[in-house]
Design an enzyme around this catalytic site. Structure first.
Site, PDB file in Angstrom:
ATOM      1  N   GLY A 271       0.897  -1.272   0.020  1.00 16.88           N
ATOM      2  CA  GLY A 271       0.000  -0.161   0.018  1.00 16.88           C
ATOM      3  C   GLY A 271       0.768   1.362   0.241  1.00 16.88           C
ATOM      4  N   CYS A 272       0.883   1.618   1.176  1.00 13.68           N
ATOM      5  CA  CYS A 272       1.587   2.924   1.306  1.00 13.68           C
ATOM      6  C   CYS A 272       3.072   3.268   0.906  1.00 13.68           C
ATOM      7  CB  CYS A 272       1.411   3.639   2.548  1.00 13.68           C
ATOM      8  SG  CYS A 272      -0.301   4.016   3.096  1.00 13.68           S
ATOM      9  N   VAL A 273       3.824   1.915   1.139  1.00 11.74           N
ATOM     10  CA  VAL A 273       5.094   1.769   0.605  1.00 11.74           C
ATOM     11  C   VAL A 273       5.417   1.690  -0.737  1.00 11.74           C
ATOM     12  CG1 VAL A 273       7.327   0.268   0.887  1.00 11.74           C
ATOM     13  CG2 VAL A 273       5.991   0.662   2.970  1.00 11.74           C
TER      14      VAL A 273
ATOM     15  N   SER B 123       4.912   5.117  -2.167  1.00 11.75           N
ATOM     16  CA  SER B 123       5.853   5.973  -1.933  1.00 11.75           C
ATOM     17  C   SER B 123       7.082   5.650  -2.855  1.00 11.75           C
ATOM     18  CB  SER B 123       6.432   5.814  -0.370  1.00 11.75           C
ATOM     19  OG  SER B 123       5.335   6.376   0.414  1.00 11.75           O
TER      20      SER B 123
END
Length: 211
Positions: free
Chosen positions: A147-149, A152
């Site tokens: 997800g967020c990794v 990013s």
């Protein structure tokens, strides 16, 4: 067999490499994802990643590389995107789940940002800060890998940074999702490495800059 198909078409054939100056980003190691008291907290892969990231933060700090951490938090329900994960929507600013994990906070990141979207770079000053610090190589750590990794990593790539991902410094709720996303970003956007390798690189960079 599917990996051979990608390789045959040139995916992952070229490394990204380590540039002139590294910076470390620490994505969403907050209690809502690290503390088993919370619905999303306590995943073994996340705990492993956090422990390794602490070691990496110490090496980055010793080398003089900037460290940017972030947490996800919303001013209120109307400030959140259309997340399909109800526990994420409970991460309201000032609540316990939005605090940096104490192990990360104790290492004293240079900057702590708040975000509302998956990527540490979306709607924040992270990219501008790293550019101001003349960083060209971003080491991505944190959670959640899929997800967020991942978001990013893609944004760091899209902003023109060289991206390094120590596999044991990012974590997911699920091993298969972790493995699949690590393999995929490694084909396309980033060099996949380890905490120990990145610590060695930071020490090499520190030594070369102290001469």
């Amino acid at each position: 067999m599917s990996e051979d198909v990608y390789a045959a078409r040139g995916y992952g054939a070229k490394g990204v490499g380590f540039g002139e100056k590294p910076g470390l980003v620490v994505v969403d190691f907050q209690t809502g994802f690290t503390d088993p008291a919370f619905p999303m907290g306590g995943a073994p892969l996340v705990d492993r990643a956090l422990d390794n990231t602490v070691r990496l933060m110490r090496a980055a700090k010793a080398a003089g590389a900037p460290i940017i951490a972030c947490v996800i938090a919303f001013d209120g329900p109307k400030g959140a995107p259309h997340w399909k994960v109800p526990p994420v929507l409970d991460l309201l600013a000032g609540t316990a789940g939005t605090a940096l994990d104490p192990r990360i906070a104790a290492e004293g990141p240079d900057v702590v940002l708040t975000k509302t979207a998956p990527s540490i770079f979306f709607g924040t000053a992270a990219g501008a800060i790293l550019t101001r610090e003349r960083v060209d190589t971003v080491i991505v750590t944190g959670c959640i890998t899929s997800g967020c990794v991942r978001a990013s990593i893609i944004d760091a790539f899209s902003l023109g940074f060289r991206v390094q991902v120590p596999e044991d410094c990012v974590g997911d709720q699920d091993q298969a999702a972790h493995d699949q996303n690590i393999k995929d970003v490694g084909r396309r956007y980033a060099d996949i490495t380890t905490a120990d390798a990145m610590i060695a690189k930071l020490e090499e960079w520190r030594t070369s800059n102290s001469r």
